[in-house]
Scaffold this active site. Structure first.
Site, short mmCIF file in Angstrom:
data_model
loop_
_atom_site.label_atom_id
_atom_site.label_comp_id
_atom_site.label_asym_id
_atom_site.label_seq_id
_atom_site.Cartn_x
_atom_site.Cartn_y
_atom_site.Cartn_z
N GLY A 50 2.34 -5.68 -2.47
CA GLY A 50 2.81 -5.73 -1.10
C GLY A 50 2.25 -6.82 -0.22
O GLY A 50 2.93 -7.33 0.66
N ASP A 109 -1.73 3.25 5.99
CA ASP A 109 -1.24 4.48 6.60
C ASP A 109 -2.23 5.60 6.29
O ASP A 109 -3.15 5.84 7.07
CB ASP A 109 0.21 4.80 6.26
CG ASP A 109 0.55 4.77 4.79
OD1 ASP A 109 -0.34 4.95 3.94
OD2 ASP A 109 1.73 4.59 4.47
N THR A 113 -5.80 4.18 -0.32
CA THR A 113 -5.90 2.99 -1.16
C THR A 113 -7.03 2.09 -0.70
O THR A 113 -7.87 1.67 -1.51
CB THR A 113 -4.57 2.21 -1.17
OG1 THR A 113 -3.55 3.03 -1.73
CG2 THR A 113 -4.69 0.91 -1.97
N ARG A 171 11.19 -7.02 -0.57
CA ARG A 171 9.93 -7.72 -0.28
C ARG A 171 10.17 -9.12 0.27
O ARG A 171 9.39 -9.64 1.04
CB ARG A 171 9.07 -7.85 -1.54
CG ARG A 171 8.48 -6.55 -2.05
CD ARG A 171 7.48 -6.84 -3.17
NE ARG A 171 7.18 -5.67 -3.95
CZ ARG A 171 6.27 -4.75 -3.64
NH1 ARG A 171 5.60 -4.86 -2.53
NH2 ARG A 171 6.06 -3.72 -4.44
#
Length: 180
Positions: A50, A109, A113, A171
């Site tokens: 990401g 969020d 991670t 993406r």
């Protein structure tokens, strides 16, 4: 049965953050980070997949020497929400002992991670570890973690574009959007 690329065909995009807004904010962040790390040995750890676009843009806006490393983690799969279980699929290759580390990710969020990555990298004794994210969703935080550099704080909406995906798509879109 609809294919993955057809999932949102009947919905209208709502641009949340434009390409120009992203570019301007990334430029500001690059200057701030350059100032904060001037004279230090900085290693950027980009979390794939990401953050690859954000990391590339951010690094080009920095006017200090940097090393760039990559890690691949997994917690979402093709889902819209994190599973809470974080796996490190690919680790960094270089040495970070005694160096300043800046973890760069597209979004925070739940925070699971980034917390896992921080704990993993701390074992290698860096001089410091900070976090830089393009997007922050503090309303979804499940761990006590606040990023050091934030592009934008956003509400709890599902977003795509600028590195953020739905399944394996979107993406490459140069702005951040939701669907109406």
């Amino acid at each position: 049965m609809k294919g993955e690329t057809d999932l949102f065909e009947d919905k209208k995009e709502k641009v949340l953050i434009s390409r120009d807004e992203i570019s301007n904010r990334v430029r500001e962040m690059g200057k701030e980070i350059s100032k904060d790390y001037r004279g230090k040995d900085l290693v950027i750890v980009s979390l794939l997949r990401g953050s690859f676009i954000f990391t590339a843009d951010l690094a080009r806006e920095m006017d200090i020497p940097v090393e760039i490393e990559f890690m691949t983690t997994a917690s979402y799969g093709h889902a819209e929400i994190s599973s809470g279980r974080v796996e490190i699929l690919q680790d960094i290759r270089g040495e970070i002992k005694g160096k300043s580390v800046l973890i760069v990710d597209d979004i925070i969020d739940s925070g699971h991670t980034l917390l896992k990555v921080m704990e993993h990298l701390e074992e290698r004794e860096p001089a410091s570890i900070k976090i830089c994210v393009m997007l922050d969703k503090p309303s979804r935080r499940q761990v006590d973690l606040v990023p050091d550099y934030v592009g934008y704080e956003i509400p709890d909406v599902f977003i795509v574009g600028y590195g953020l995906n739905y399944g394996d798509h979107y993406r490459n879109i140069p702005y951040i959007f939701t669907f109406e």
